[in-house]
Design a protein around this motif. Structure first.
Motif, PDB file in Angstrom:
ATOM      1  N   LEU A 120      35.689  18.911  -1.881  1.00  0.00           N
ATOM      2  CA  LEU A 120      34.324  19.406  -2.053  1.00  0.00           C
ATOM      3  C   LEU A 120      33.396  18.886  -0.963  1.00  0.00           C
ATOM      4  O   LEU A 120      32.653  19.661  -0.356  1.00  0.00           O
ATOM      5  CB  LEU A 120      33.783  19.032  -3.440  1.00  0.00           C
ATOM      6  N   GLN A 121      33.409  17.582  -0.698  1.00  0.00           N
ATOM      7  CA  GLN A 121      32.490  17.022   0.304  1.00  0.00           C
ATOM      8  C   GLN A 121      32.751  17.607   1.691  1.00  0.00           C
ATOM      9  O   GLN A 121      31.819  17.894   2.422  1.00  0.00           O
ATOM     10  CB  GLN A 121      32.578  15.501   0.361  1.00  0.00           C
ATOM     11  N   GLU A 122      34.023  17.810   2.025  1.00  0.00           N
ATOM     12  CA  GLU A 122      34.349  18.394   3.319  1.00  0.00           C
ATOM     13  C   GLU A 122      33.825  19.821   3.415  1.00  0.00           C
ATOM     14  O   GLU A 122      33.288  20.222   4.444  1.00  0.00           O
ATOM     15  CB  GLU A 122      35.868  18.375   3.554  1.00  0.00           C
ATOM     16  N   ILE A 132      29.792  23.581   5.715  1.00  0.00           N
ATOM     17  CA  ILE A 132      28.746  24.599   5.577  1.00  0.00           C
ATOM     18  C   ILE A 132      27.445  24.104   6.193  1.00  0.00           C
ATOM     19  O   ILE A 132      26.757  24.858   6.896  1.00  0.00           O
ATOM     20  CB  ILE A 132      28.582  25.015   4.102  1.00  0.00           C
ATOM     21  N   VAL A 133      27.102  22.839   5.963  1.00  0.00           N
ATOM     22  CA  VAL A 133      25.908  22.268   6.609  1.00  0.00           C
ATOM     23  C   VAL A 133      26.046  22.358   8.121  1.00  0.00           C
ATOM     24  O   VAL A 133      25.100  22.721   8.825  1.00  0.00           O
ATOM     25  CB  VAL A 133      25.669  20.803   6.171  1.00  0.00           C
ATOM     26  N   SER A 134      27.229  22.043   8.632  1.00  0.00           N
ATOM     27  CA  SER A 134      27.464  22.116  10.078  1.00  0.00           C
ATOM     28  C   SER A 134      27.239  23.529  10.606  1.00  0.00           C
ATOM     29  O   SER A 134      26.608  23.719  11.649  1.00  0.00           O
ATOM     30  CB  SER A 134      28.883  21.677  10.417  1.00  0.00           C
ATOM     31  N   CYS A 135      27.746  24.512   9.893  1.00  0.00           N
ATOM     32  CA  CYS A 135      27.568  25.903  10.324  1.00  0.00           C
ATOM     33  C   CYS A 135      26.111  26.338  10.228  1.00  0.00           C
ATOM     34  O   CYS A 135      25.598  27.006  11.128  1.00  0.00           O
ATOM     35  CB  CYS A 135      28.456  26.834   9.507  1.00  0.00           C
ATOM     36  N   PHE A 136      25.416  25.960   9.141  1.00  0.00           N
ATOM     37  CA  PHE A 136      23.983  26.248   9.036  1.00  0.00           C
ATOM     38  C   PHE A 136      23.243  25.609  10.205  1.00  0.00           C
ATOM     39  O   PHE A 136      22.401  26.236  10.841  1.00  0.00           O
ATOM     40  CB  PHE A 136      23.391  25.710   7.730  1.00  0.00           C
ATOM     41  N   ALA A 178      23.885  13.303  10.282  1.00  0.00           N
ATOM     42  CA  ALA A 178      24.949  12.414   9.801  1.00  0.00           C
ATOM     43  C   ALA A 178      26.317  13.042  10.015  1.00  0.00           C
ATOM     44  O   ALA A 178      27.270  12.365  10.414  1.00  0.00           O
ATOM     45  CB  ALA A 178      24.736  12.091   8.325  1.00  0.00           C
ATOM     46  N   ILE A 179      26.419  14.334   9.784  1.00  0.00           N
ATOM     47  CA  ILE A 179      27.696  15.034   9.950  1.00  0.00           C
ATOM     48  C   ILE A 179      28.067  15.133  11.426  1.00  0.00           C
ATOM     49  O   ILE A 179      29.219  14.942  11.804  1.00  0.00           O
ATOM     50  CB  ILE A 179      27.635  16.425   9.280  1.00  0.00           C
ATOM     51  N   ARG A 180      27.086  15.377  12.278  1.00  0.00           N
ATOM     52  CA  ARG A 180      27.362  15.498  13.715  1.00  0.00           C
ATOM     53  C   ARG A 180      27.711  14.153  14.344  1.00  0.00           C
ATOM     54  O   ARG A 180      28.387  14.106  15.358  1.00  0.00           O
ATOM     55  CB  ARG A 180      26.140  16.076  14.437  1.00  0.00           C
ATOM     56  N   HIS A 181      27.247  13.062  13.762  1.00  0.00           N
ATOM     57  CA  HIS A 181      27.502  11.726  14.305  1.00  0.00           C
ATOM     58  C   HIS A 181      28.358  10.934  13.327  1.00  0.00           C
ATOM     59  O   HIS A 181      27.977   9.872  12.874  1.00  0.00           O
ATOM     60  CB  HIS A 181      26.174  10.998  14.569  1.00  0.00           C
ATOM     61  N   PHE A 182      29.519  11.482  13.046  1.00  0.00           N
ATOM     62  CA  PHE A 182      30.341  10.920  11.986  1.00  0.00           C
ATOM     63  C   PHE A 182      31.362   9.909  12.496  1.00  0.00           C
ATOM     64  O   PHE A 182      32.238   9.491  11.776  1.00  0.00           O
ATOM     65  CB  PHE A 182      31.044  12.046  11.232  1.00  0.00           C
TER      66      PHE A 182
END
Length: 187
Positions: A48-50, A55-59, A116-120
């Protein structure tokens, strides 16, 4: 330049619309997630988290391309930060102050997750990991609404310029990309 007149790069025209393609990828993942939640329940969704993070990354990719590519900058070598680009767009709209504040606030929250997702990679205090763990489907649904609203505002701004050939039948990006809302009552 006509940024919104082509829905994809297939066919006779040699144009791409990467911001729309990114939004379509978000929609595909979102719709698949809603189907999965409907089938197995939210607590039983694998990875789920992935999925939420993807989806956040694509948005985020879609919005950063949409705002960055379509907002003129006096210094063409430097594009303003996404929050500044959104403010510039909002200043060109007739939206009321409450709507503008809500969009700015939601976008600011969104950028925390997107950043946060882009700098993981490795981070000192695990803040990026903790931020991603806080992401919920309800929060993502809020970002879905925000993304549609921003797209619609940008389309309406560029529709006013006769140089942009935007299909008159499109009143919202939701007419092009299916992004239904998440509702626990539907499940």
């Amino acid at each position: 330049m006509n940024y919104f007149c082509y829905l994809d790069s297939s066919g006779d025209l040699d144009h791409t619309n990467l911001q729309l393609y990114s939004l379509e990828q978000a929609a595909d993942a979102w719709n698949e997630l809603l189907d999965t939640v409907s089938d197995v329940g939210l607590n039983n969704v694998d990875r789920l988290q992935e999925r939420l993070a993807f989806i956040v990354s694509c948005f985020g990719l879609s919005l950063s391309q949409l705002l960055g590519q379509n907002c003129p900058s006096p210094d063409r070598e430097k594009i303003d930060q996404p929050g500044e680009l959104l403010s510039n767009i909002l200043n060109k709209t007739s939206e009321d102050r409450t709507t503008k504040r809500l969009l700015n606030s939601t976008f600011k929250d969104f950028l925390k997750y997107y950043g946060a997702i882009r700098h993981f990679g490795r981070n000192i205090d695990n803040g990026n990991y903790e931020m991603v763990q806080k992401l919920t489907i309800n929060e993502l649904d809020r970002f879905r609404k925000m993304t549609i609203k921003i797209w619609d505002l940008v389309i309406n701004i560029y529709r006013q310029d006769k140089e942009n050939e935007i299909d008159a039948e499109i009143s919202s990006i939701a007419d092009v990309v299916r992004l239904p809302s998440f509702s626990v009552q539907k499940l």
